[in-house]
Design a protein around this motif. Structure first.
Motif, mmCIF file in Angstrom:
data_model
loop_
_atom_site.group_PDB
_atom_site.id
_atom_site.type_symbol
_atom_site.label_atom_id
_atom_site.label_comp_id
_atom_site.label_asym_id
_atom_site.label_seq_id
_atom_site.Cartn_x
_atom_site.Cartn_y
_atom_site.Cartn_z
ATOM 1 N N VAL A 1 7.854 10.469 2.397
ATOM 2 C CA VAL A 1 6.851 9.544 3.206
ATOM 3 C C VAL A 1 6.319 10.394 4.625
ATOM 4 N N PHE A 2 7.279 11.229 5.101
ATOM 5 C CA PHE A 2 7.321 11.774 6.451
ATOM 6 C C PHE A 2 6.131 12.845 5.977
ATOM 7 N N LEU B 1 -8.104 1.390 6.735
ATOM 8 C CA LEU B 1 -6.951 0.887 6.540
ATOM 9 C C LEU B 1 -6.543 0.886 5.049
ATOM 10 N N LEU B 2 -7.164 0.231 4.294
ATOM 11 C CA LEU B 2 -6.915 0.059 2.747
ATOM 12 C C LEU B 2 -6.685 1.580 2.317
ATOM 13 N N LEU B 3 -7.522 2.519 2.585
ATOM 14 C CA LEU B 3 -7.225 3.648 1.883
ATOM 15 C C LEU B 3 -6.220 4.338 2.235
ATOM 16 N N ASN B 4 -5.787 4.106 3.608
ATOM 17 C CA ASN B 4 -4.433 4.813 3.992
ATOM 18 C C ASN B 4 -3.280 4.256 3.309
ATOM 19 N N ILE B 5 -3.416 2.772 2.970
ATOM 20 C CA ILE B 5 -2.158 1.941 2.606
ATOM 21 C C ILE B 5 -1.978 2.346 0.984
ATOM 22 N N ALA B 6 -3.326 2.445 0.374
ATOM 23 C CA ALA B 6 -3.518 2.843 -1.083
ATOM 24 C C ALA B 6 -2.998 4.194 -1.348
ATOM 25 N N THR B 7 -3.405 4.999 -0.331
ATOM 26 C CA THR B 7 -2.806 6.620 -0.724
ATOM 27 C C THR B 7 -1.361 6.630 -0.293
#
Length: 424
Positions: A342-343, A391-397
């Protein structure tokens, strides 16, 4: 205390110990190349996705707005005009305009009248479509694409025969601002000639419109068509929100369609997507390209993270063995490495946002990437930054990358404490 999170932070923040001569004594941190490769993979994947989505959204909205600039969102015409190639008049007076503007979802209504003619100079001639408009017509689109001259005050009660032409027509006929040109119109009554004055020149790079589309007074086109003053080709309706176009169109159908005007002509309507289906079908195909690119970039990010995690686990074999010898469960150790991932992913997302959003802003401000307007209808790559999609792309990635790392994390279960103590 969350032990997996604590251990992952210590591992991620570990440094290399050195002696008095600044030489490394013992490597505490994980392999730096593996971390860099994984971070770069996530950053590149996210940056490409942000740029791709921004280009497609900007391109679709730009082309959509250009088509709507010439034909509005919804057209209300004589039903006969939709069924034949000829242009039939319909009565749209002030009260009808007010009625159209009261329909839910409709922001503005405006009249127009179309006639076909031939522009002729001493050296050349060209067939054109003259669109007559009145004072209520929204000229913001033409104003945005104006390259020379000033837009005249269009009128529905008299005319001085002003003419707004495209740059394409101006180049073909060698016309300049304030040039006067004869236009000829053929009808059942014979040939009519009128002399127009070029007042403005626009350029939209939409070939199908730029090649033949001109603007003048609606009074002039009505007279040339032999229609009454309260008649026209139809009304163009602008909706409040294009995303709710179908809802607004349904409201128009219920309120207007199949009703009769003062001359017993039947009203009918159609949306811009119905009028130009080939353009909007082409735009819809772009969504397929977006999904393909997004899928490839997610695979890239997942592959680099998976390979990086495997390298990190192998490098930390001794630590895993010690933790198991101390009684740590496999699930706790897996969580430690997932937190560590995650980091890495978060850092990659940070740089991916910086690069991707930076490229979009750079293109918006400089237009450094140019396109062939004859092929793409625009002279530079349009980009539109949508923070919700970012934001959606960040969360999905983030979640997809973590999900694909769950299986590799089970490698820790294969590590035996006794053997790992002797692992080099």
């Amino acid at each position: 205390m969350n032990l997996p999170l604590f251990l992952s932070r210590r591992i991620y923040g570990g440094k290399v110990e050195t002696d008095a001569d600044d030489k490394p004594i013992r490597q505490k941190s994980v392999s730096r190349p593996a971390i860099r490769i994984a971070t770069i993979g996530v950053a590149i994947g996210l940056a490409v996705m942000i740029v791709t989505v921004s280009v497609v959204i900007g391109f679709k909205h730009t082309i959509r707005d250009k088509v709507a600039g010439f034909g509005s969102h919804i057209q209300v015409e004589n039903i006969m005009s939709f069924n034949t190639a000829s242009d039939f008049p319909i009565c749209i007076n002030d009260s009808m305009l007010q009625l159209l503007e009261t329909i839910p979802g409709i922001k503005h209504a405006e009249r127009y009248a179309i006639t076909q003619g031939i522009l002729k100079t001493d050296e050349d001639f060209l067939g054109v479509a003259l669109k007559g408009i009145g004072q209520e017509y929204d000229l913001s689109f033409i104003q945005e694409n104006l390259v020379e001259g000033e837009l005249p005050q269009f009128c529905d009660s008299s005319t001085k025969y002003p003419l707004v032409i495209s740059k394409t027509i101006a180049q073909k006929l060698r016309l300049k601002i304030d040039d006067r040109i004869f236009a000829y119109f053929i009808s059942d009554e014979g040939v009519k000639a009128r002399r127009f004055t070029v007042k403005a020149i626009y350029q939209t790079n939409m070939k199908r419109f730029d090649d033949s589309f001109c603007l003048t007074d609606i009074y002039a086109t009505n007279k040339l068509n032999g229609w009454f003053t309260d008649q026209c080709s139809g009304a163009e309706l602008i909706v409040d929100d294009f995303d709710h176009l179908e809802t607004a169109s349904h409201n128009v159908v219920k309120k207007v369609n199949r009703t009769l005007d003062a001359y017993n002509n039947t009203f009918s309507s159609r949306t811009i997507t119905d009028a130009y289906p080939q353009i909007f079908s082409w735009l819809e195909l772009l969504d397929i390209n977006v999904w393909i690119i997004l899928g490839l970039m997610i695979v890239l990010a997942g592959f680099t993270m998976t390979s990086g995690l495997l390298i990190i686990i192998l490098e930390r074999t001794q630590m895993i063995g010690i933790l198991k010898a101390l009684g740590a469960r496999d699930s706790m150790i897996r969580k430690t490495f997932l937190w560590f991932s995650v980091f890495i992913i978060s850092r990659g997302l940070l740089w991916g946002n910086i690069i991707g959003i930076g490229l979009v802003i750079l293109q918006q401000t400089t237009g450094i990437v140019t396109l062939d307007p004859q092929t793409y209808y625009v002279s530079e790559a349009p980009m539109e930054l949508n923070l919700f999609y970012v934001l959606l792309l960040n969360i999905a990635t983030l979640f997809i990358s973590i999900f694909v790392l769950i299986a590799p994390s089970y490698l820790v279960a294969k590590i035996h404490p006794a053997r790992s103590m002797r692992y080099e």
